[in-house]
Design an enzyme around this catalytic site. Sequence first.
Site, PDB file in Angstrom:
ATOM      1  N   GLY A 322      42.398  41.231  40.259  1.00  0.00           N
ATOM      2  CA  GLY A 322      43.667  41.714  40.809  1.00  0.00           C
ATOM      3  C   GLY A 322      43.954  41.026  42.120  1.00  0.00           C
ATOM      4  N   PHE A 324      43.699  42.258  44.954  1.00  0.00           N
ATOM      5  CA  PHE A 324      42.723  42.702  45.946  1.00  0.00           C
ATOM      6  C   PHE A 324      41.420  41.907  45.857  1.00  0.00           C
ATOM      7  CE2 PHE A 324      42.405  45.123  42.076  1.00  0.00           C
ATOM      8  CZ  PHE A 324      41.071  45.007  41.747  1.00  0.00           C
ATOM      9  N   GLY A 325      41.027  41.478  44.646  1.00  0.00           N
ATOM     10  CA  GLY A 325      39.743  40.826  44.427  1.00  0.00           C
ATOM     11  C   GLY A 325      39.326  40.963  42.980  1.00  0.00           C
ATOM     12  N   VAL A 327      36.700  42.948  39.856  1.00  0.00           N
ATOM     13  CA  VAL A 327      35.948  44.140  39.460  1.00  0.00           C
ATOM     14  C   VAL A 327      34.811  43.679  38.548  1.00  0.00           C
ATOM     15  CG1 VAL A 327      36.030  46.383  38.334  1.00  0.00           C
ATOM     16  CG2 VAL A 327      38.027  45.559  39.588  1.00  0.00           C
ATOM     17  N   ASP A 479      50.797  54.883  41.056  1.00  0.00           N
ATOM     18  CA  ASP A 479      50.661  53.810  40.067  1.00  0.00           C
ATOM     19  C   ASP A 479      50.108  54.364  38.755  1.00  0.00           C
ATOM     20  OD1 ASP A 479      50.831  51.291  39.043  1.00  0.00           O
ATOM     21  OD2 ASP A 479      49.127  50.462  40.129  1.00  0.00           O
TER      22      ASP A 479
END
Length: 642
Positions: A322, A324-325, A327, A479
């Site tokens: 994503g 953000f980074g 997973v 969300d």
Amino acid sequence: MNATYKRTSEKTATVHFTWNDTIWRNLSNFTYHAFTIYHDEEFLKTEPKPFYTKYYNVTSKVSSYNATLHNLTIGDTYDAYIKAFADHHCEHAERHNLFFTVGFPCEHKVCPKNSSCRRVGNHGKKSECICHGGLVLRNKKCIDEKPCEKNPCGPKETCKPIAETGKYNCTCEDNRVKINGICTCKGNLVEINGVCDLKETGNKNVENYTNVVVVAVLTPLAVILIAIIFIVWLRRRHNKQMTFIETEFENAMETIITNRSIINVRSIDLDLLGDGVNTKEMNLIYVSQDNIYEIPEDILEPISRYELPPDSVRLRRIIGKGAFGRVYAGEAHGINGNPELTAVAIKTLKESANEDELSDFLREIDLMKDLGEHENVINMYGCCTKCRPICLVLEYAPGGNLLNYLRALKKKCKDIVAAQSHEVTNSTNDHAEDSNAEISNRIKEEIRAALDSKQLESFSYQIAAGMKHISDHGIVHRDLAARNILLGKDKTLKISDFGLSREGAYVQKSMGRIPFRWLAIEAIQERSYSTASDVWAFGVVLWEICTLGEIPYPEVSDRELRNFLLNGKRLEKVENCTDDIYKIMSSCWSQLPENRPTFEELHDRLLELWIKGKIYVNVDRLMKQSFETEGRGNQSDEIGEE
């Protein structure tokens, strides 16, 4: 006049009344008053028949009175009527009526802490929770709307209330940071006359003289020399960091042995590693000597007790990416005191994250620690904030996300129809008609087995149960969508991805990244978010379940969506969606947020439908669609990820 109720049997109750005659006590002409009870239908008649009457002396020293009536019928409506009389039986103009229905609306109502239930509404048929001590009811909690009025913060701190939660944050003022709970001046600043400032040294004339010398020395040649020195220092610092990082990776990963050869880990893409690779246990979270993130003390302190040792968390493979980074799926030691390895999901923050992205990631950790455990919400195990990358360690859900699961079901239906239709086409025996009917019935049975309507319906009230838990904690998810709901063991749904979540209702200052097709009208127009806007998104999720993962508003562009909704248009009722479920969906999309149901009401409605066996995902209609799609040949759309 007040009335209190006590049940005496299944059909009857005792009602106790209290009142006073203050308004008549100083009127010498009036000597008594009558307290009369009528049945509601009798009171409306020209000559009503009293159910109960008692007379009281106005001139007595007692000004407060009470009466108790027994065997009143539960569910019946009565009128308590008080009027005063003079000696010659002339009535006073001031009279009192209390219409009431004998009932117990508070009997099963659960009110939050610091509140009590009272009867309200027409004839006292309804109830409401009343908060005590000046508190206000918000999101089924009694909160202090002005928590900062009592100045709960320490010296040199500013109190900032968190909207509609009754909570507050204390932040340091004037270039200060919190150290050991005390706001202290940053770095080389000192407190001078109550303000953080540079420490004065020596004579001011000497200081001025020094400034002149510095200006004279900083010639263009000196500036170039300083720039060169700075660049050399940066390169050395970078090389030192890269050497440290490479050493850590070598120690952690060493080599990976496949079935055929030994592979140097730096020569392959880590994203390609899968379960088929026989790997050593690898700790890919490495401690940084120079922490690149400066985490505010007011956030770091509350999450510190959830801190996990970096070497206890091991990354295995990437399962998602994503803004953000990344997973990862992995394992962790010591989760909830368990000495064995626990399967976990590890959400990491990219090292190039800016201050806003770091703040959002830390806020997600802070919110999740307050959520506690619930079977329909992804559980937080801990976090690692003293390492690089910063990460959030979560419960692992092996079933992937709900959106992909729904779309896989749709594709499975199409594959079943395609395979069996081919068999029908190639049937050439003498009993072809009977054979075709048999194959057709077999198709229906296989699709019914694939599309378990009870399971699809359980998904809806599981999501409602999870969102009730989240809203009860004063958190707005922002969300909610099928892509952010995960499947745990035994297909237990888990609401996840709290990256956009916030506490309390609020207005967002900038748009940022938003799930546009799941937004409520007020969120699109005014950027206003609340639990009611989450309810709107829940209605869209119900639509996703009924359509097996279709994209909302498929024929409306993003540019047209705002006016589409403002004109009163909504997602259309699809053929396989029953009237019961579409009615619930539509209630979630009411124009006014206050007219939408709560998650508690939604959960109760959906569970009631499920218990009563009233379907709201019509599997037969879905089968018909699969037949029709196959009949159109290869014109059907591929089912893929969003």
